[in-house]
Scaffold this active site. Structure first.
Site, short mmCIF file in Angstrom:
data_model
loop_
_atom_site.label_atom_id
_atom_site.label_comp_id
_atom_site.label_asym_id
_atom_site.label_seq_id
_atom_site.Cartn_x
_atom_site.Cartn_y
_atom_site.Cartn_z
N ASP A 105 19.85 8.63 6.88
CA ASP A 105 20.93 8.04 6.43
C ASP A 105 22.24 8.80 6.72
O ASP A 105 23.36 8.66 7.20
CB ASP A 105 21.09 7.63 4.99
CG ASP A 105 20.44 6.56 4.38
OD1 ASP A 105 20.13 5.67 5.60
OD2 ASP A 105 19.97 6.27 3.24
N THR A 116 0.76 -1.18 0.13
CA THR A 116 -0.03 0.19 0.05
C THR A 116 1.03 1.35 -0.04
O THR A 116 0.43 2.46 -0.18
CB THR A 116 -0.89 -0.11 1.27
OG1 THR A 116 0.06 0.25 2.47
CG2 THR A 116 -1.60 -1.10 1.59
#
Ligand code: URA
Length: 209
Positions: free
Chosen positions: A203, A108
């Site tokens: 990150d 989804t």
């Protein structure tokens, strides 16, 4: 509809420029996010209610003011939100810290909660949900929904950088939630990154690029 505040303090804007720069490495990025979170904590607490107290200085009695016992909670969205927690706690050390973990359902593409832990007295606290990036608004909306489902009555959302698309989604889903940003950027690109943004905040914070 919730209001949007962009903190234009020169120190916040200066540090944000270095956070955005591609060549800023993990150590410096993390330190700068921490510093900006502290400065944003200063700005977001501007409207905390004060109460009068009478104290004794070395010279005389003084009618002074202290913060009127407002209970605050900070809720980072895992994982990038973690990078803003310590900076905020350095100014509001008595705040309790909850956590909301979300993953993106591969089918989804919607965020799904996998971890929620909040302080027990949620109804008495005002919560500040933190995440460096307000991109599509999906994670922020889901995190705010997770809090409300558990009885939280007052929520603010604080992010470093927001996209207009994300701001609109949060305003639509949670009109009672004010949004606090260091910058409102131009748009989202086709990969869902904020433009100009700062790349992937998680990150860059944790060196996992
Ligand atoms: N999440 C990020 O870390 N960066 C973006 O630009 C958008 C979402």
């Amino acid at each position: 509809m919730g209001k949007v505040y962009v903190f234009d303090h020169p120190l916040i804007q200066h540090k944000l420029t270095y956070i955005r720069k591609n060549e800023t490495g993990t150590k410096e990025f993390r330190e700068l996010v921490d510093e900006v979170a502290t400065l944003m904590a200063f700005e977001i607490t501007r409207d905390l209610p004060l109460e009068d107290v009478t104290i004794q200085t070395p010279v005389s009695e003084s009618k002074s003011q202290v913060i009127a016992g407002k209970k605050l909670g900070i809720v980072p969205i895992l994982r990038a939100g973690l990078g803003m927690v310590d900076g905020m706690l350095s100014l509001i050390p008595a705040a309790k810290v909850g956590h909301v973990g979300l993953y993106r359902d591969p089918e989804t593409l919607k965020p799904v909660e996998y971890y929620v832990k909040l302080p027990s007295d949620v109804e008495e606290r005002e919560f500040i949900v933190i995440d460096p990036m307000l991109a599509t608004g999906g994670s922020a909306n889901e995190a705010i929904e997770s809090l409300k489902k558990r009885g939280v009555k007052q929520v603010r959302l604080m992010c470093l950088v927001g996209a207009p698309e994300g701001v609109e989604e949060v305003q639509k889903a949670h009109p009672d939630v004010d949004i606090y940003l260091a910058a409102l950027d131009e748009k989202l690109n086709e990969k869902g990154y904020i433009v100009p943004g700062l790349g992937d905040a998680g990150d860059r914070l944790f060196g996992t690029k």
